[in-house]
Scaffold this motif. Structure first.
Motif, mmCIF file in Angstrom:
data_model
loop_
_atom_site.group_PDB
_atom_site.id
_atom_site.type_symbol
_atom_site.label_atom_id
_atom_site.label_comp_id
_atom_site.label_asym_id
_atom_site.label_seq_id
_atom_site.Cartn_x
_atom_site.Cartn_y
_atom_site.Cartn_z
ATOM 1 N N LEU A 1 7.317 16.256 8.961
ATOM 2 C CA LEU A 1 6.887 15.491 7.685
ATOM 3 C C LEU A 1 7.981 14.920 7.074
ATOM 4 O O LEU A 1 9.108 15.360 6.917
ATOM 5 C CB LEU A 1 6.010 16.496 7.021
ATOM 6 N N PRO A 2 7.619 13.586 6.450
ATOM 7 C CA PRO A 2 8.573 13.103 5.438
ATOM 8 C C PRO A 2 8.940 13.831 4.371
ATOM 9 O O PRO A 2 8.009 14.927 4.095
ATOM 10 C CB PRO A 2 7.986 11.484 5.266
ATOM 11 N N PRO A 3 9.991 13.568 3.648
ATOM 12 C CA PRO A 3 10.065 14.600 2.372
ATOM 13 C C PRO A 3 8.985 13.868 1.300
ATOM 14 O O PRO A 3 8.530 12.953 1.343
ATOM 15 C CB PRO A 3 11.529 13.687 2.000
ATOM 16 N N VAL A 4 8.929 14.900 0.480
ATOM 17 C CA VAL A 4 8.109 14.552 -0.730
ATOM 18 C C VAL A 4 8.916 14.066 -1.809
ATOM 19 O O VAL A 4 9.948 14.600 -2.065
ATOM 20 C CB VAL A 4 7.542 15.936 -1.029
ATOM 21 N N ALA A 5 8.309 13.165 -2.084
ATOM 22 C CA ALA A 5 9.082 12.198 -3.324
ATOM 23 C C ALA A 5 8.124 11.938 -4.592
ATOM 24 O O ALA A 5 6.895 12.161 -4.521
ATOM 25 C CB ALA A 5 9.492 11.047 -2.918
ATOM 26 N N ASP A 6 8.521 11.609 -5.604
ATOM 27 C CA ASP A 6 7.875 11.264 -6.833
ATOM 28 C C ASP A 6 7.391 9.822 -6.512
ATOM 29 O O ASP A 6 7.714 9.170 -5.475
ATOM 30 C CB ASP A 6 8.654 11.084 -8.111
ATOM 31 N N ARG A 7 6.149 9.610 -7.569
ATOM 32 C CA ARG A 7 5.349 8.203 -7.116
ATOM 33 C C ARG A 7 6.301 6.982 -7.108
ATOM 34 O O ARG A 7 6.051 6.007 -6.323
ATOM 35 C CB ARG A 7 4.553 8.230 -8.234
ATOM 36 N N GLU A 8 7.339 7.163 -7.983
ATOM 37 C CA GLU A 8 8.096 5.728 -8.409
ATOM 38 C C GLU A 8 8.992 5.445 -7.029
ATOM 39 O O GLU A 8 9.314 4.417 -6.518
ATOM 40 C CB GLU A 8 9.226 5.967 -9.328
ATOM 41 N N THR A 9 9.604 6.667 -6.280
ATOM 42 C CA THR A 9 10.542 6.637 -5.200
ATOM 43 C C THR A 9 9.470 6.033 -3.973
ATOM 44 O O THR A 9 9.828 5.225 -3.158
ATOM 45 C CB THR A 9 10.968 8.128 -4.846
ATOM 46 N N TRP A 10 8.062 6.708 -3.897
ATOM 47 C CA TRP A 10 7.260 6.240 -3.014
ATOM 48 C C TRP A 10 7.014 4.751 -2.874
ATOM 49 O O TRP A 10 6.864 3.782 -2.006
ATOM 50 C CB TRP A 10 6.135 6.995 -3.128
ATOM 51 N N ALA A 11 6.745 4.325 -4.223
ATOM 52 C CA ALA A 11 6.389 2.961 -4.435
ATOM 53 C C ALA A 11 7.388 1.801 -4.021
ATOM 54 O O ALA A 11 7.263 0.939 -3.386
ATOM 55 C CB ALA A 11 6.068 2.626 -6.101
ATOM 56 N N ALA A 12 8.952 2.348 -4.320
ATOM 57 C CA ALA A 12 9.756 1.309 -3.902
ATOM 58 C C ALA A 12 10.012 1.394 -2.398
ATOM 59 O O ALA A 12 10.247 0.328 -2.069
ATOM 60 C CB ALA A 12 11.246 1.999 -4.535
ATOM 61 N N ALA A 13 9.826 2.578 -1.675
ATOM 62 C CA ALA A 13 9.887 2.730 -0.369
ATOM 63 C C ALA A 13 8.638 1.747 0.469
ATOM 64 O O ALA A 13 9.024 1.063 1.054
ATOM 65 C CB ALA A 13 9.670 4.022 0.240
ATOM 66 N N LEU A 14 7.571 2.032 -0.549
ATOM 67 C CA LEU A 14 6.537 1.141 0.134
ATOM 68 C C LEU A 14 6.782 -0.561 -0.177
ATOM 69 O O LEU A 14 6.585 -1.179 0.812
ATOM 70 C CB LEU A 14 5.174 1.421 -0.538
ATOM 71 N N ALA A 15 7.523 -0.863 -1.177
ATOM 72 C CA ALA A 15 7.690 -2.492 -1.486
ATOM 73 C C ALA A 15 8.676 -2.855 -0.272
ATOM 74 O O ALA A 15 8.745 -3.866 0.025
ATOM 75 C CB ALA A 15 8.155 -2.661 -2.753
ATOM 76 N N ASP A 16 9.667 -1.908 -0.074
ATOM 77 C CA ASP A 16 10.607 -2.399 0.868
ATOM 78 C C ASP A 16 10.120 -2.637 2.266
ATOM 79 O O ASP A 16 10.307 -3.405 2.793
ATOM 80 C CB ASP A 16 11.859 -1.200 0.855
ATOM 81 N N LEU A 17 9.277 -1.445 2.620
ATOM 82 C CA LEU A 17 8.305 -1.668 3.889
ATOM 83 C C LEU A 17 7.649 -2.932 3.820
ATOM 84 O O LEU A 17 7.514 -3.566 4.995
ATOM 85 C CB LEU A 17 7.656 -0.393 3.938
ATOM 86 N N ARG A 18 7.006 -3.179 2.675
ATOM 87 C CA ARG A 18 5.978 -4.533 2.758
ATOM 88 C C ARG A 18 6.972 -5.908 2.899
ATOM 89 O O ARG A 18 6.642 -6.593 3.629
ATOM 90 C CB ARG A 18 5.229 -4.456 1.509
ATOM 91 N N ARG A 19 8.098 -5.791 2.263
ATOM 92 C CA ARG A 19 9.117 -7.045 2.584
ATOM 93 C C ARG A 19 9.417 -7.021 4.068
ATOM 94 O O ARG A 19 9.249 -8.076 4.474
ATOM 95 C CB ARG A 19 10.308 -6.791 1.639
ATOM 96 N N ARG A 20 9.882 -5.917 4.558
ATOM 97 C CA ARG A 20 9.854 -5.872 6.179
ATOM 98 C C ARG A 20 8.745 -6.621 7.076
ATOM 99 O O ARG A 20 9.024 -7.271 7.869
ATOM 100 C CB ARG A 20 10.624 -4.621 6.652
ATOM 101 N N GLU A 21 7.471 -5.923 6.550
ATOM 102 C CA GLU A 21 6.464 -6.332 7.462
ATOM 103 C C GLU A 21 6.106 -7.953 7.235
ATOM 104 O O GLU A 21 6.069 -8.495 8.275
ATOM 105 C CB GLU A 21 5.382 -5.349 6.720
ATOM 106 N N LYS A 22 6.480 -8.344 5.931
ATOM 107 C CA LYS A 22 5.963 -9.863 5.817
ATOM 108 C C LYS A 22 7.050 -10.527 6.496
ATOM 109 O O LYS A 22 6.937 -11.688 7.112
ATOM 110 C CB LYS A 22 6.084 -10.013 4.265
ATOM 111 N N ALA A 23 8.272 -10.084 6.633
ATOM 112 C CA ALA A 23 9.312 -10.755 7.361
ATOM 113 C C ALA A 23 9.034 -10.907 8.779
ATOM 114 O O ALA A 23 9.168 -11.919 9.421
ATOM 115 C CB ALA A 23 10.743 -10.243 6.888
ATOM 116 N N ALA A 24 8.449 -9.671 9.018
ATOM 117 C CA ALA A 24 8.348 -9.575 10.739
ATOM 118 C C ALA A 24 7.049 -10.515 10.895
ATOM 119 O O ALA A 24 6.962 -11.337 11.989
ATOM 120 C CB ALA A 24 7.998 -8.067 11.005
ATOM 121 N N THR A 25 6.184 -10.517 10.254
ATOM 122 C CA THR A 25 4.696 -11.536 10.287
ATOM 123 C C THR A 25 5.473 -12.972 10.219
ATOM 124 O O THR A 25 4.731 -13.534 11.062
ATOM 125 C CB THR A 25 3.711 -11.236 9.084
ATOM 126 N N ARG A 26 6.387 -13.140 9.331
ATOM 127 C CA ARG A 26 6.578 -14.685 9.291
ATOM 128 C C ARG A 26 7.500 -15.189 10.433
ATOM 129 O O ARG A 26 7.120 -16.185 11.204
ATOM 130 C CB ARG A 26 7.485 -14.809 8.157
#
Length: 115
Positions: free
Chosen positions: A5-30
């Motif tokens: 399982l992935p590590p447990v993190a606080d909501r702020e860390t999770w939100a930052a990781a999600l934002a980074d993933l979304r940037r990568r997904e948008k770049a891949a879509t483009r």
């Protein structure tokens, strides 16, 4: 055995990781959009007068279009002499029961096979 399982993190860390993933997904879509646009701009090539065998005998490929500008083709895998043909192809193609909407897109759907 326990699943990794992935590590447990606080909501702020999770939100930052999600934002980074979304940037990568948008770049891949483009990038995929750019590749698709480049594919659409590929030069065309004139084909030979290709003849298929249809239920009523020989038919020219151009006639398979049946006057439409687009032809959607599914190539059904075939094994000579097999009692049953490709279950994936059969399962996939048997769900196409209402194709009349393709007329709105000036398209026709056909299934081809070597069998």
């Amino acid at each position: 055995m326990t699943a990794a399982l992935p590590p447990v993190a606080d909501r702020e860390t999770w939100a930052a990781a999600l934002a980074d993933l979304r940037r990568r997904e948008k770049a891949a879509t483009r990038e995929l959009d750019a590749v698709a646009a480049q594919r659409r701009r590929l030069p065309m090539v004139e084909m030979d007068d290709y003849v298929l065998t249809g239920p009523d005998g020989p038919i020219r490929l151009v006639d398979v279009f049946d006057g439409r500008s687009q032809l959607i083709v599914y190539n059904h895998m075939w094994t000579d002499g097999a009692r049953f043909q490709c279950p994936g192809c059969t399962g996939f193609t048997t769900q196409f029961s209402r194709l009349d909407y393709l007329a709105d897109y000036d398209a026709r759907f056909v299934i081809i096979t070597h069998g």
